[in-house]
Design a protein around this motif. Structure first.
Motif, PDB file in Angstrom:
ATOM      1  N   ARG A 159      13.285  -0.680   1.039  1.00 53.31           N
ATOM      2  CA  ARG A 159      12.759  -1.478   0.254  1.00 53.31           C
ATOM      3  C   ARG A 159      12.990  -1.089  -1.343  1.00 53.31           C
ATOM      4  NH1 ARG A 159       7.951  -1.567  -2.098  1.00 53.31           N
ATOM      5  NH2 ARG A 159       7.322   0.056  -0.273  1.00 53.31           N
ATOM      6  N   GLY A 160      13.052  -1.999  -2.143  1.00 53.43           N
ATOM      7  CA  GLY A 160      13.230  -1.666  -3.442  1.00 53.43           C
ATOM      8  C   GLY A 160      11.869  -1.526  -4.041  1.00 53.43           C
ATOM      9  N   GLY A 161      11.616  -0.292  -4.573  1.00 56.41           N
ATOM     10  CA  GLY A 161      10.345   0.245  -5.023  1.00 56.41           C
ATOM     11  C   GLY A 161       9.714   1.188  -4.165  1.00 56.41           C
ATOM     12  N   ALA A 162      10.625   1.659  -2.967  1.00 57.38           N
ATOM     13  CA  ALA A 162      10.070   2.736  -2.066  1.00 57.38           C
ATOM     14  C   ALA A 162      10.846   4.102  -2.291  1.00 57.38           C
ATOM     15  CB  ALA A 162      10.298   2.484  -0.552  1.00 57.38           C
ATOM     16  N   ILE A 163      10.285   5.168  -2.092  1.00 57.90           N
ATOM     17  CA  ILE A 163      10.825   6.426  -1.902  1.00 57.90           C
ATOM     18  C   ILE A 163      10.537   7.073  -0.440  1.00 57.90           C
ATOM     19  CG2 ILE A 163      11.072   8.906  -2.621  1.00 57.90           C
ATOM     20  CD1 ILE A 163       9.968   7.935  -5.677  1.00 57.90           C
ATOM     21  N   LEU A 220      15.034   1.504  -6.150  1.00 58.94           N
ATOM     22  CA  LEU A 220      13.996   1.094  -7.326  1.00 58.94           C
ATOM     23  C   LEU A 220      13.950  -0.320  -7.238  1.00 58.94           C
ATOM     24  CD1 LEU A 220      15.969   2.797 -10.332  1.00 58.94           C
ATOM     25  CD2 LEU A 220      13.824   3.459  -9.216  1.00 58.94           C
ATOM     26  N   ASP A 221      12.674  -0.826  -7.484  1.00 58.45           N
ATOM     27  CA  ASP A 221      12.474  -2.431  -7.651  1.00 58.45           C
ATOM     28  C   ASP A 221      13.055  -3.039  -8.707  1.00 58.45           C
ATOM     29  OD1 ASP A 221      10.780  -1.819  -9.602  1.00 58.45           O
ATOM     30  OD2 ASP A 221       9.052  -1.722  -8.563  1.00 58.45           O
ATOM     31  N   ASP A 222      12.869  -4.314  -9.132  1.00 51.59           N
ATOM     32  CA  ASP A 222      13.531  -5.126 -10.348  1.00 51.59           C
ATOM     33  C   ASP A 222      12.972  -4.211 -11.489  1.00 51.59           C
ATOM     34  OD1 ASP A 222      14.678  -6.572  -8.315  1.00 51.59           O
ATOM     35  OD2 ASP A 222      13.621  -8.201  -8.433  1.00 51.59           O
ATOM     36  N   LEU A 267      13.667 -10.716   4.097  1.00 52.68           N
ATOM     37  CA  LEU A 267      12.419 -10.170   3.607  1.00 52.68           C
ATOM     38  C   LEU A 267      12.138 -10.141   2.123  1.00 52.68           C
ATOM     39  CD1 LEU A 267      11.683  -6.877   5.591  1.00 52.68           C
ATOM     40  CD2 LEU A 267      11.206  -9.286   6.310  1.00 52.68           C
ATOM     41  N   PRO A 268      10.944 -10.344   1.641  1.00 52.63           N
ATOM     42  CA  PRO A 268      11.014 -10.643   0.064  1.00 52.63           C
ATOM     43  C   PRO A 268      11.358  -9.321  -0.611  1.00 52.63           C
ATOM     44  CG  PRO A 268       8.800 -10.396   0.923  1.00 52.63           C
ATOM     45  CD  PRO A 268       9.647 -10.599   2.220  1.00 52.63           C
ATOM     46  N   GLY A 269      11.937  -9.510  -1.764  1.00 52.26           N
ATOM     47  CA  GLY A 269      12.378  -8.398  -2.737  1.00 52.26           C
ATOM     48  C   GLY A 269      13.829  -7.622  -2.195  1.00 52.26           C
ATOM     49  N   THR A 270      13.907  -6.662  -2.818  1.00 52.71           N
ATOM     50  CA  THR A 270      15.364  -6.033  -2.401  1.00 52.71           C
ATOM     51  C   THR A 270      15.302  -5.105  -1.310  1.00 52.71           C
ATOM     52  OG1 THR A 270      16.062  -6.397  -4.719  1.00 52.71           O
ATOM     53  CG2 THR A 270      17.216  -4.711  -3.262  1.00 52.71           C
TER      54      THR A 270
END
Length: 724
Positions: A614-618, A642-644, A589-592
């Protein structure tokens, strides 16, 4: 059991199929008069075969409320519907663009991607269904189409009659009834289509919080001492379970609303016993009422003239579990009111939820497995008015669930009803959850669980799951462990099996499988805050709880046919192993997406799905508990990825867990945010909706990075920073 349709139906279906194929290949041969297209909402157009068909369209079962007449549709609306006749039957056709992927159709076998399939919307007692089953227990005349660029549209064939849908080259639908409207919702994404669909067909109900826990069932726990034994074993073995279900054998001679005086002499006492130990109790009710003068439900129904009638006016009698039975006409509001009142004793003795089964309606000893299509219903005007069973067969179970839900709410107004139904129709998500019917204990059915639940979610039904372990047939220890690992992460999690099979409780396959099941259900317990947040999102926004991975990037063709992985919300990726020798799916999937664990050593168990955040999720978690409580979690754990850009966020919905105060603002939606500054991750918690004040409770923060897991402990009033 012979599951094949009668010969006449098979021949008729084959003829229609040949004609559909001819139309698909050669084009239409018999068009209707000039079609009429009217805009009934922003980006929503209802197509009619003719002006006369438009005038005849005065009601809808699926759409709630029924939209009135609209303005002339824009000439540049991107989807066009062509009406024609196939084999003398009303039909509609939509030409699809190259690269368009098709989904939905409600309760269907795999594949998830429906291109190239043929399905019939006709509710059917499909015991042991398989890959070639053309129709199951429910009817959802609905297609979700995702174009190559990720934009999407939804198609509702607004008919309750038997409907054959052929997606072999384009979208073709042929009905056994009169001309039918076709409603098309055009949006920028599949998620937006589902939001608009919920606005059009009604939003799903918000279940009580306890329904998010694990449910244990079999056909049947009998007598009541066996029910107590099962409950005690869950608690003794430290395996989370919230609900125990009573199948049909609790009844006196299979008579609905009765209790066997020998095996279940004190149902109130049994419910009290379960409640004292943190369990809820769900009891089955079937629609077939035994024709037995002196049986109070039969006598009352006869006095109130509630039965479905034959074409000669006499009450229809068909054989089901009790023997000769009559059937309430749930298409009539007065009958639904009468039906709802039959639950009075149930509610008085502490029943928590109701399971409506056999409501296709299933009838024994008939070729069709249901009642004659010439039977008569005295249906409400807003359902279409009086008519024959061929028109109302597909909504019989839906209207039964409606009557059950309304009756429970009237009798116990301080609680939210919980109803599970086997049969349903598009729009029935307003009143009931569902499961995927009488599956088999096979690896194929384990794999099918994901696609079946996803397509139900893409058809407006968010609360669904399979019989964990398989209803029919013996399960191997490995199959059961793998199924529990997956099933515990689906929206509705219930173990179930039939008579004559070995036990299928979590401890029935030895210590190793028991430990896997314990881990799986502790995962479920920890995820209850997340499941409940997603259930609220489903009830308010119409998005499914379990989502296909292509939601992460609708324009990526590589994700369109993935049916061995799914998302819970938009940030938690579930990667189960659904084959005997299969590896963890390689889904990109896109992202981390960082691998996480919810409890000690759960990510090391090969039978549990891999989880990625997903990077960017809590992701908010609750504590592992034996059962789901109504109150919000006393302590919270926040999993942060954390996301990028060094940011992350997540939502948590909380209310009283039951009742209706949330509709008056008595709830709390908390937004958790994380931001990395100068090597330290700082977190905040903000109440963004609801009248409840911010919570002050213990919080544990777990930050997942490429270098490992980093932990900080504090309180929610001032969230602790984390330094990797």
């Amino acid at each position: 059991m012979d599951l094949s349709p009668p010969a006449t139906a098979t021949i008729a279906g084959a003829i229609i199929l040949v004609l559909i194929v001819a139309i698909v290949v050669l084009g239409a041969t018999g068009a209707f008069a000039q079609p009429v297209a009217e805009e009934i909402g922003d980006g929503i157009v209802r197509f009619h075969a003719s002006a006369a068909a438009r005038e005849a369209d005065v009601s809808s079962v699926a759409m709630h409320p029924f939209p009135g007449r609209g303005a002339t549709a824009p000439a540049d609306f991107p989807v066009r519907v062509r009406f024609q006749r196939i084999g003398g039957r009303a039909a509609a056709r939509i030409d699809t663009e190259p690269g368009t992927s098709l989904y939905g159709q409600g309760e269907v076998p795999p594949p998830l991607l429906r291109n190239g399939t043929r399905t019939t919307a006709w509710n059917f007692d499909a015991f042991g269904w398989g890959a070639n089953s053309e129709n199951l227990y429910q009817s959802h005349p609905w297609i979700l189409a995702v174009r190559a660029d990720g934009t999407a549209y939804g198609v509702l064939f607004d008919t309750t009659y038997r409907l054959r849908m052929d997606l072999s080259r384009k979208i073709v639908a042929v009905a056994d009834g009169p001309e039918f409207p076709v409603v098309v919702i055009d949006r920028d994404s599949p998620q937006d289509v589902l939001r608009a669909m919920a606005d059009l067909t009604g939003h799903p109900f918000l279940p009580p919080r306890w329904a998010m826990g694990y449910h244990q069932c079999r056909y049947s726990y009998d007598p009541d001492a066996r029910v107590r034994e099962i409950a005690d074993e869950f608690r003794r073995r430290d395996i989370p379970c919230t609900v125990i279900w009573m199948d049909i054998d609790y009844m006196d001679g299979f008579r609905s609303f009765t209790f066997d005086p020998v095996d279940f002499p004190d149902p109130r006492g049994l419910n009290d016993y379960l409640h004292e130990r943190g369990f809820r109790a769900v009891w089955m009710i079937d629609p077939g009422i035994m024709r037995d003068p002196g049986y109070d439900v039969f006598d009352s129904g006869t006095d109130h003239n509630v039965w479905v009638r034959q074409k000669d006016g006499a009450p229809y009698v068909g054989n089901v579990w009790p023997g000769p039975c009559v059937f309430p006409d749930f298409t009539n509001a007065a009958v639904r009111d009468w039906w709802g009142d039959q639950y009075r004793e149930f509610m008085d003795i502490g029943v928590d939820g109701v399971w409506n089964d056999m409501n296709e309606p299933a009838v024994f000893n008939t070729n069709t497995k249901t009642m004659p299509l010439t039977n008569r219903h005295d249906a409400d005007a807003d359902l279409g008015g009086p008519g024959t069973h061929d028109r109302y067969h597909n909504i019989y179970g839906m209207q039964m669930a409606r009557g059950t839900w309304d009756g429970i709410r009237k009798l116990r107004p301080e609680k939210r009803p919980f109803v599970l139904t086997r049969a349903n129709h598009l729009g029935g998500h307003r009143w009931a959850a569902t499961w995927t019917g009488d599956n088999r204990a096979t690896w194929w059915h384990l794999h099918a669980s994901v696609a079946s639940v996803l397509n139900l979610g893409l058809s407006g039904q968010p609360l669904a799951g399979p019989d964990i372990g398989g209803f029919s047939g013996p399960a191997s220890p490995e199959l059961f462990a793998r199924w529990m690992g997956l099933g515990a992460l689906l929206p509705f999690a219930r173990g179930h099996t039939e008579k004559g099979q070995h036990d299928k409780e979590p401890w029935s396959f030895g210590k190793d499988v028991e430990q896997t099941c314990r881990r799986a259900l502790k995962r479920r317990s920890r995820l209850v805050p997340h499941f409940y947040t997603l259930a609220h999102e489903a009830a308010t926004a119409g998005l499914p709880i379990a989502r296909p991975v292509f939601f992460a990037d609708p324009a990526d063709p590589a994700l369109r046919d993935v049916e061995d992985a799914f998302l819970l919300g938009d940030g938690l990726l579930v990667l189960p192993r659904t084959g005997m020798k299969s590896e963890t799916p390689d889904v990109r999937l896109p992202g981390t997406w960082r691998r996480i664990h919810l409890a000690v050593d759960d990510d090391a168990d090969p039978d549990l799905p891999e989880l990625r955040l997903r990077g960017g999720a809590i992701l908010p978690l609750g504590p592992p508990e034996d059962f789901v409580r109504d109150d919000p979690a006393a302590e919270i754990e926040l999993l942060v990825s954390l996301d990028d850009e060094g940011n992350a966020s997540g939502l948590l919905y909380e209310d009283a867990g039951d009742g209706w105060a949330y509709q008056d603002g008595e709830y709390r939606i908390t937004r958790y945010e994380a931001i990395s500054r100068e090597g330290t991750v700082h977190l905040t918690a903000t109440v963004v909706d609801g009248a409840w004040a911010p919570a002050d409770r213990p919080v544990r923060v777990r930050l997942f990075t490429e270098t490992g897991e980093h932990i900080a402990v504090g309180r929610s009033a001032s969230l602790p920073p984390v330094t990797p």
